[in-house]
Motif scaffolding. Structure first.
Motif, PDB file in Angstrom:
ATOM      1  N   ASP A 141      50.190  26.089  46.226  1.00  0.00           N
ATOM      2  CA  ASP A 141      50.815  27.294  46.077  1.00  0.00           C
ATOM      3  C   ASP A 141      50.403  26.896  44.299  1.00  0.00           C
ATOM      4  O   ASP A 141      50.992  27.924  43.571  1.00  0.00           O
ATOM      5  CB  ASP A 141      52.402  27.323  45.744  1.00  0.00           C
ATOM      6  N   PHE A 142      49.816  26.535  44.155  1.00  0.00           N
ATOM      7  CA  PHE A 142      49.195  26.225  42.236  1.00  0.00           C
ATOM      8  C   PHE A 142      48.474  27.489  42.047  1.00  0.00           C
ATOM      9  O   PHE A 142      47.934  28.470  42.575  1.00  0.00           O
ATOM     10  CB  PHE A 142      48.307  25.476  41.986  1.00  0.00           C
ATOM     11  N   ARG A 143      48.260  27.629  41.041  1.00  0.00           N
ATOM     12  CA  ARG A 143      48.006  29.672  40.664  1.00  0.00           C
ATOM     13  C   ARG A 143      46.830  28.606  39.168  1.00  0.00           C
ATOM     14  O   ARG A 143      46.935  28.352  38.377  1.00  0.00           O
ATOM     15  CB  ARG A 143      49.323  30.356  39.594  1.00  0.00           C
ATOM     16  N   SER A 144      46.129  30.273  39.016  1.00  0.00           N
ATOM     17  CA  SER A 144      45.060  30.089  38.198  1.00  0.00           C
ATOM     18  C   SER A 144      44.723  31.248  37.240  1.00  0.00           C
ATOM     19  O   SER A 144      44.552  32.223  38.840  1.00  0.00           O
ATOM     20  CB  SER A 144      44.046  28.812  37.960  1.00  0.00           C
ATOM     21  N   ILE A 186      38.325  42.690  28.639  1.00  0.00           N
ATOM     22  CA  ILE A 186      38.786  43.278  29.195  1.00  0.00           C
ATOM     23  C   ILE A 186      38.344  43.519  30.666  1.00  0.00           C
ATOM     24  O   ILE A 186      39.585  42.742  31.429  1.00  0.00           O
ATOM     25  CB  ILE A 186      39.622  45.132  28.687  1.00  0.00           C
ATOM     26  N   GLU A 187      37.509  43.349  30.574  1.00  0.00           N
ATOM     27  CA  GLU A 187      36.935  43.678  32.215  1.00  0.00           C
ATOM     28  C   GLU A 187      36.562  42.210  32.849  1.00  0.00           C
ATOM     29  O   GLU A 187      36.069  42.064  34.214  1.00  0.00           O
ATOM     30  CB  GLU A 187      35.627  44.106  32.414  1.00  0.00           C
ATOM     31  N   SER A 188      36.791  40.975  32.063  1.00  0.00           N
ATOM     32  CA  SER A 188      36.295  39.305  32.757  1.00  0.00           C
ATOM     33  C   SER A 188      37.711  38.733  33.001  1.00  0.00           C
ATOM     34  O   SER A 188      37.350  37.579  32.748  1.00  0.00           O
ATOM     35  CB  SER A 188      34.940  38.927  32.189  1.00  0.00           C
ATOM     36  N   VAL A 189      38.823  38.958  32.598  1.00  0.00           N
ATOM     37  CA  VAL A 189      39.584  38.297  32.374  1.00  0.00           C
ATOM     38  C   VAL A 189      40.658  38.932  34.639  1.00  0.00           C
ATOM     39  O   VAL A 189      40.387  39.923  34.542  1.00  0.00           O
ATOM     40  CB  VAL A 189      40.584  38.185  31.706  1.00  0.00           C
ATOM     41  N   ASP A 190      41.618  37.944  34.423  1.00  0.00           N
ATOM     42  CA  ASP A 190      42.492  38.186  35.568  1.00  0.00           C
ATOM     43  C   ASP A 190      44.267  39.494  34.913  1.00  0.00           C
ATOM     44  O   ASP A 190      44.250  39.824  36.099  1.00  0.00           O
ATOM     45  CB  ASP A 190      43.572  36.733  36.092  1.00  0.00           C
ATOM     46  N   VAL A 191      44.132  39.051  34.293  1.00  0.00           N
ATOM     47  CA  VAL A 191      45.557  39.334  33.723  1.00  0.00           C
ATOM     48  C   VAL A 191      45.049  39.948  32.263  1.00  0.00           C
ATOM     49  O   VAL A 191      44.815  39.516  30.660  1.00  0.00           O
ATOM     50  CB  VAL A 191      46.657  38.694  33.632  1.00  0.00           C
ATOM     51  N   VAL A 192      45.984  41.384  31.230  1.00  0.00           N
ATOM     52  CA  VAL A 192      45.596  41.677  30.231  1.00  0.00           C
ATOM     53  C   VAL A 192      47.121  41.334  29.329  1.00  0.00           C
ATOM     54  O   VAL A 192      47.948  42.081  30.515  1.00  0.00           O
ATOM     55  CB  VAL A 192      45.033  42.732  30.001  1.00  0.00           C
ATOM     56  N   LEU A 193      46.911  41.029  28.107  1.00  0.00           N
ATOM     57  CA  LEU A 193      48.116  40.361  27.608  1.00  0.00           C
ATOM     58  C   LEU A 193      47.770  41.187  26.074  1.00  0.00           C
ATOM     59  O   LEU A 193      47.569  40.866  25.460  1.00  0.00           O
ATOM     60  CB  LEU A 193      48.593  39.049  27.809  1.00  0.00           C
ATOM     61  N   SER A 225      40.526  49.838  33.092  1.00  0.00           N
ATOM     62  CA  SER A 225      39.477  48.537  33.751  1.00  0.00           C
ATOM     63  C   SER A 225      40.834  48.925  35.001  1.00  0.00           C
ATOM     64  O   SER A 225      41.876  49.655  34.353  1.00  0.00           O
ATOM     65  CB  SER A 225      39.515  47.868  33.244  1.00  0.00           C
ATOM     66  N   GLN A 226      40.841  48.209  35.644  1.00  0.00           N
ATOM     67  CA  GLN A 226      41.665  47.902  36.988  1.00  0.00           C
ATOM     68  C   GLN A 226      42.487  46.604  36.694  1.00  0.00           C
ATOM     69  O   GLN A 226      42.982  46.155  37.435  1.00  0.00           O
ATOM     70  CB  GLN A 226      40.993  47.558  38.361  1.00  0.00           C
ATOM     71  N   THR A 227      41.946  45.519  35.782  1.00  0.00           N
ATOM     72  CA  THR A 227      43.236  44.423  35.074  1.00  0.00           C
ATOM     73  C   THR A 227      44.236  44.721  35.251  1.00  0.00           C
ATOM     74  O   THR A 227      44.785  45.726  34.372  1.00  0.00           O
ATOM     75  CB  THR A 227      41.845  44.208  34.559  1.00  0.00           C
ATOM     76  N   PRO A 228      45.097  44.141  35.958  1.00  0.00           N
ATOM     77  CA  PRO A 228      46.689  44.250  35.673  1.00  0.00           C
ATOM     78  C   PRO A 228      46.268  44.247  34.322  1.00  0.00           C
ATOM     79  O   PRO A 228      45.847  43.122  33.471  1.00  0.00           O
ATOM     80  CB  PRO A 228      47.322  42.825  36.092  1.00  0.00           C
ATOM     81  N   VAL A 229      47.614  45.027  34.098  1.00  0.00           N
ATOM     82  CA  VAL A 229      48.566  45.011  31.904  1.00  0.00           C
ATOM     83  C   VAL A 229      49.939  44.077  31.911  1.00  0.00           C
ATOM     84  O   VAL A 229      50.729  44.629  32.956  1.00  0.00           O
ATOM     85  CB  VAL A 229      48.085  45.829  30.652  1.00  0.00           C
ATOM     86  N   VAL A 230      50.236  43.102  30.874  1.00  0.00           N
ATOM     87  CA  VAL A 230      51.428  42.816  30.087  1.00  0.00           C
ATOM     88  C   VAL A 230      51.470  43.523  29.025  1.00  0.00           C
ATOM     89  O   VAL A 230      50.459  42.647  28.104  1.00  0.00           O
ATOM     90  CB  VAL A 230      51.641  41.182  30.849  1.00  0.00           C
ATOM     91  N   LEU A 231      52.872  44.370  29.050  1.00  0.00           N
ATOM     92  CA  LEU A 231      53.269  44.555  27.294  1.00  0.00           C
ATOM     93  C   LEU A 231      53.910  43.695  26.736  1.00  0.00           C
ATOM     94  O   LEU A 231      55.005  43.445  27.074  1.00  0.00           O
ATOM     95  CB  LEU A 231      53.370  45.878  27.311  1.00  0.00           C
ATOM     96  N   GLY A 232      53.263  43.081  25.590  1.00  0.00           N
ATOM     97  CA  GLY A 232      53.881  41.415  24.361  1.00  0.00           C
ATOM     98  C   GLY A 232      54.755  42.475  23.829  1.00  0.00           C
ATOM     99  O   GLY A 232      53.819  42.804  22.629  1.00  0.00           O
ATOM    100  N   LEU A 245      53.463  35.929  32.991  1.00  0.00           N
ATOM    101  CA  LEU A 245      52.142  35.649  33.472  1.00  0.00           C
ATOM    102  C   LEU A 245      51.684  34.774  35.291  1.00  0.00           C
ATOM    103  O   LEU A 245      50.966  35.001  35.403  1.00  0.00           O
ATOM    104  CB  LEU A 245      51.159  35.457  31.869  1.00  0.00           C
ATOM    105  N   ILE A 246      51.968  33.882  34.873  1.00  0.00           N
ATOM    106  CA  ILE A 246      51.873  32.953  36.142  1.00  0.00           C
ATOM    107  C   ILE A 246      52.143  33.944  36.681  1.00  0.00           C
ATOM    108  O   ILE A 246      51.276  33.989  37.977  1.00  0.00           O
ATOM    109  CB  ILE A 246      52.768  32.044  36.088  1.00  0.00           C
ATOM    110  N   SER A 247      53.127  34.375  36.926  1.00  0.00           N
ATOM    111  CA  SER A 247      53.793  35.388  38.535  1.00  0.00           C
ATOM    112  C   SER A 247      52.543  36.059  38.438  1.00  0.00           C
ATOM    113  O   SER A 247      52.302  36.671  39.398  1.00  0.00           O
ATOM    114  CB  SER A 247      54.730  36.434  37.991  1.00  0.00           C
ATOM    115  N   GLN A 248      51.338  36.829  37.513  1.00  0.00           N
ATOM    116  CA  GLN A 248      50.552  37.941  37.665  1.00  0.00           C
ATOM    117  C   GLN A 248      49.313  36.775  38.181  1.00  0.00           C
ATOM    118  O   GLN A 248      48.604  37.767  39.080  1.00  0.00           O
ATOM    119  CB  GLN A 248      49.835  37.682  36.294  1.00  0.00           C
ATOM    120  N   LEU A 249      48.859  35.657  38.187  1.00  0.00           N
ATOM    121  CA  LEU A 249      48.126  34.842  38.500  1.00  0.00           C
ATOM    122  C   LEU A 249      47.762  34.720  40.152  1.00  0.00           C
ATOM    123  O   LEU A 249      49.433  34.355  40.448  1.00  0.00           O
ATOM    124  CB  LEU A 249      47.733  33.629  38.275  1.00  0.00           C
TER     125      LEU A 249
END
Length: 325
Positions: free
Chosen positions: A29-32, A109-116, A139-146, A194-198
């Motif tokens: 259950d490790f996330r990265s 933006i295109e090469s990461v799993d999540v955008v903060l 892009s199709q990358t999930p986004v979190v607004l900080g 952020l961990i929950s998004q990985l």
């Protein structure tokens, strides 16, 4: 960049950074994953990454557009490994260097799993934020607004400011989190979100590593940081630092570095009357480098004029600024 290419690149970085290493198997259950920190210049992206990884690896300055190279900071917890990619502030470029920096931020933006997507929550949402919002949604990358800098919010305007960003987040269906990178308020909540998004994944780096950049690179950045802090608007972005030599002995580490500027007048400012400015820069940078390597440092600085280096693709490449793949 394909996943296979990215993994190969990571393996090469690890080998170059620390020699042959053994990366442990991740627990169940490790996330990265990779998290791109995106935003306008001077919203606190580098300060945030330093706080998250628990060590200074990115330079900070009140001068905008401090970050130039895409820098990875690594946070490993018992349940996850987050690789933060600090990017240059997205702005309208005014020279070849600016174009390279903004292009690299867009590639991230295109090469990461999540955008903060980090914004300055001490002021209302502006046109620059809306421009970046439009950019990341392509892009199709999930986004979190900080929402950073909540410690600087005036009580009288807090509700209106928050509402301006809530409207932006609702328009794109983004999750939001409020925090202060300066005093760490809200960072545990940000980390959990952020961990929950990985997705479940392996260790990409050894658990005790905090960055994939070699010490020489960080040394150069620490010198450039002191130039920005001590000269402010006089020589802001016409500076590139090259580490020419690092000699290590058990007693001391000797570092020789060249500060490249574009004009003779800038060279004069950096040296100062009787060399006082260069001595101040060297003294402050030496203290930071000593913290980095946990040992004594002898630092010698030279100043060289390279006319219009920010406009030359060749000079940019020589000084380490290339469009990333």
């Amino acid at each position: 960049m394909t996943v296979e290419t990215q993994v190969n690149s990571i393996e090469n970085d690890i080998y170059a950074f620390s020699g042959a290493v053994t990366i442990p198997q991740a627990p169940p259950d490790f996330r990265s994953g990779f998290i791109g920190i995106i935003g306008r210049p001077n919203v606190g992206k580098s300060t945030l990454m330093n706080q998250l990884v628990g060590q200074k690896i990115a330079i900070t300055s009140p001068v905008a557009q401090t970050t130039r190279n895409r820098l990875r900071g690594i946070l490993t917890t018992p349940t996850a490994q987050l690789i933060f990619v600090d990017t240059p502030g997205i702005h309208k470029p005014h020279h070849q260097l600016g174009e390279v920096l903004v292009k690299n931020a867009k590639i991230a933006i295109e090469s990461v799993d999540v955008v903060l997507f980090v914004v300055d929550a001490s002021v209302n949402c502006g046109s620059g934020d809306k421009y970046i919002a439009d950019l990341v949604t392509r892009s199709q990358t999930p986004v979190v607004l900080g929402l950073n800098k909540i410690d600087e919010q005036a009580a009288s305007s807090r509700d209106a400011i928050d509402a301006s960003y809530t409207q932006l987040a609702e328009e794109y269906n983004w999750q939001t989190v409020k925090f202060s990178a300066k005093n760490s308020d809200g960072l545990p909540q940000l980390q959990d979100l952020l961990i929950s998004q990985l997705a479940p994944g392996p260790y990409y780096y050894p658990p005790d590593l905090v960055t994939d950049q070699p010490e020489r690179f960080i040394m150069g950045e620490l010198i450039r940081e002191q130039i920005l802090l001590l000269t402010r608007e006089e020589v802001p972005h016409s500076v590139a630092v090259a580490i020419d030599k690092v000699e290590e002995t058990p007693a001391i580490t000797r570092v020789l570095a060249t500060i490249n500027v574009e004009r003779d007048s800038q060279k004069g400012i950096l040296i100062g009357k009787g060399g006082i400015m260069l001595k101040s820069i060297g003294s402050a940078a030496r203290e930071q480098i000593q913290k980095l390597i946990a040992g004594k440092v002898y630092l010698e600085l030279f100043v060289k004029v390279q006319p219009k280096w920010r406009q030359s693709r060749t000079r940019l490449a020589e000084l380490g600024y290339r469009v990333e793949e």
